[in-house]
Design a protein around this motif. Sequence first.
Motif, short mmCIF file in Angstrom:
data_model
loop_
_atom_site.label_atom_id
_atom_site.label_comp_id
_atom_site.label_asym_id
_atom_site.label_seq_id
_atom_site.Cartn_x
_atom_site.Cartn_y
_atom_site.Cartn_z
N ASP A 44 8.01 59.26 14.26
CA ASP A 44 8.12 58.12 13.36
C ASP A 44 8.16 58.56 11.90
O ASP A 44 7.85 57.77 11.00
CB ASP A 44 6.97 57.14 13.58
N SER A 45 8.53 59.81 11.63
CA SER A 45 8.67 60.23 10.24
C SER A 45 9.83 59.47 9.60
O SER A 45 10.81 59.14 10.25
CB SER A 45 8.89 61.74 10.15
N TYR A 46 9.69 59.21 8.31
CA TYR A 46 10.67 58.37 7.62
C TYR A 46 10.86 58.88 6.20
O TYR A 46 10.09 59.69 5.69
CB TYR A 46 10.20 56.91 7.59
N GLY A 47 11.91 58.39 5.57
CA GLY A 47 12.11 58.64 4.16
C GLY A 47 12.98 59.82 3.82
O GLY A 47 13.10 60.16 2.63
N TYR A 48 13.64 60.45 4.81
CA TYR A 48 14.43 61.64 4.55
C TYR A 48 15.83 61.51 5.14
O TYR A 48 16.00 61.03 6.26
CB TYR A 48 13.71 62.88 5.10
N VAL A 49 16.80 61.98 4.39
CA VAL A 49 18.20 61.96 4.81
C VAL A 49 18.47 63.12 5.74
O VAL A 49 17.88 64.20 5.62
CB VAL A 49 19.13 62.04 3.57
N ASP A 50 19.37 62.91 6.69
CA ASP A 50 19.78 63.97 7.63
C ASP A 50 18.60 64.42 8.48
O ASP A 50 18.51 65.57 8.86
CB ASP A 50 20.37 65.14 6.85
N ALA A 51 17.68 63.48 8.75
CA ALA A 51 16.44 63.83 9.43
C ALA A 51 16.19 62.98 10.67
O ALA A 51 15.10 63.03 11.23
CB ALA A 51 15.26 63.70 8.47
N ALA A 52 17.17 62.22 11.11
CA ALA A 52 17.11 61.47 12.36
C ALA A 52 18.53 61.38 12.90
O ALA A 52 19.50 61.39 12.12
CB ALA A 52 16.53 60.07 12.15
N PRO A 53 18.69 61.33 14.23
CA PRO A 53 20.06 61.24 14.78
C PRO A 53 20.83 60.10 14.15
O PRO A 53 20.26 59.06 13.78
CB PRO A 53 19.81 61.01 16.27
N THR A 54 22.12 60.26 14.04
CA THR A 54 22.94 59.31 13.31
C THR A 54 23.00 57.93 13.95
O THR A 54 23.38 56.96 13.29
CB THR A 54 24.37 59.85 13.15
N ASP A 55 22.63 57.82 15.23
CA ASP A 55 22.64 56.50 15.86
C ASP A 55 21.27 55.83 15.79
O ASP A 55 21.07 54.77 16.38
CB ASP A 55 23.10 56.59 17.32
N ASP A 56 20.32 56.42 15.06
CA ASP A 56 19.01 55.81 14.91
C ASP A 56 19.11 54.64 13.94
O ASP A 56 19.45 54.82 12.77
CB ASP A 56 18.01 56.84 14.38
N PRO A 57 18.82 53.40 14.39
CA PRO A 57 19.01 52.23 13.53
C PRO A 57 17.92 52.05 12.49
O PRO A 57 18.06 51.24 11.59
CB PRO A 57 19.01 51.07 14.53
N THR A 58 16.83 52.79 12.61
CA THR A 58 15.67 52.57 11.73
C THR A 58 15.49 53.68 10.71
O THR A 58 15.43 53.45 9.50
CB THR A 58 14.39 52.44 12.57
N TYR A 59 15.40 54.93 11.19
CA TYR A 59 14.93 56.01 10.33
C TYR A 59 16.01 56.67 9.49
O TYR A 59 15.75 57.70 8.85
CB TYR A 59 14.16 57.02 11.16
N ASN A 60 17.21 56.08 9.45
CA ASN A 60 18.21 56.46 8.46
C ASN A 60 18.26 55.44 7.33
O ASN A 60 19.20 55.46 6.52
CB ASN A 60 19.59 56.57 9.11
N THR A 61 17.28 54.54 7.26
CA THR A 61 17.24 53.53 6.21
C THR A 61 16.11 53.83 5.25
O THR A 61 15.14 54.51 5.59
CB THR A 61 17.07 52.12 6.80
#
Length: 379
Positions: free
Chosen positions: A247-264
């Motif tokens: 559930d880490s958040y706040g970083y670009v290029d840090a979650a798979p591209t289809d993740d609807p939450t953690y690329n925001t």
Amino acid sequence: MKTTMILLALPMLAAAQTTQHVKVLEYCPAPGQFVGMLPAIDATMSNAERLQACEAQLADNLPITLGAFGGYITFGFTEPIANKRGSDLRILGNAYYAAADPIYGAATIGGSIEPGIVYAGVGTSPETAEWYELAGSEYYTTAMPNATVTYQRPDAEQGEHTQPYSVYDRYIRFRAEWTDRNGAERDTVGYMMKNSFHNQSYYPTWADADELTFSGSRLPDNTINRGGDGTDADNPQNWISYRYAADSYGYVDAAPTDDPTYNTFDLDWAVDRNGKPVKLAHADFIRVQTGVLQMCGWIGEQSTEVCAVENLHLLEGYDDNPVVITPRPQPTALNPTTADPNRREVARYTLDGQRITTPQKGMNIVRYSDGTVKKVVLP
């Protein structure tokens, strides 16, 4: 450092929306193996042409490399990004999980994860704007503020090499300086290796200076070699880059591209240079900067890539049901006197911010599920 790029279309991206042009205002990569390739630019091009090449990459959802720690890109918009309820923008990289993590298998949160830090600018130009870091999940615990790294122009494009797939072991020298979590001043000197897969100069050929210096928050190392040292062909190096937590958040290029939450990203996470939360009404500019300083053998440096930037509030219906990420609480102390008895350990780090998977001798920094952080000394 990725050699494979995967881009998946998100359903939300296909929704009806008001078009906002994203303009690239600055492109200042640190040295890296894809510099000059993603996008294809060189010293014969003007600065305006280089920025246009970056915009063309974005138009095709193709990656722009930022190089090693500190490299950055700055975006401007047709209209400011408003700070409303929930996440305000989406930024995609080209992160993905490994098909078969040698430790965790398909359940992994590791693969190619290269975290970049987001900054919001308020003002009339990037040069005069006030800049605020969007405090991600590691900001109050293991990130190291005010790091500075200086890279030296290489003296040659090939040289002495003994490392696997290397054509020059000590290709680009760098010096890093930072303040650790205890307030101690630290520094180190290292080298970026040049590998046999990319023959162009990793140092930006259009840069006039023989040294390039970048400053910003530094995130802990997140890549582990799960294989051998490379000397045995039957046991090659196998580098896996992990998210700091599921559930880490706040970083670009840090979650798979289809993740609807953690690329925001939410402008509510903004902090000033002293770490004090700031309530922003909007952002005029967005900057993404590579946050990790780590060289990973033959696969190269950790280097954030950016493929798309989007104002979520322009998506039809988004504000009726926005993405909401609850930030972790700011710790009041590293050694809290009380804690939830049901809390569990979610991450462990060395004193200099490197994430570890098992307890190690000496000082360990442990983060728990309730947001608290504790120092543990192991004999």
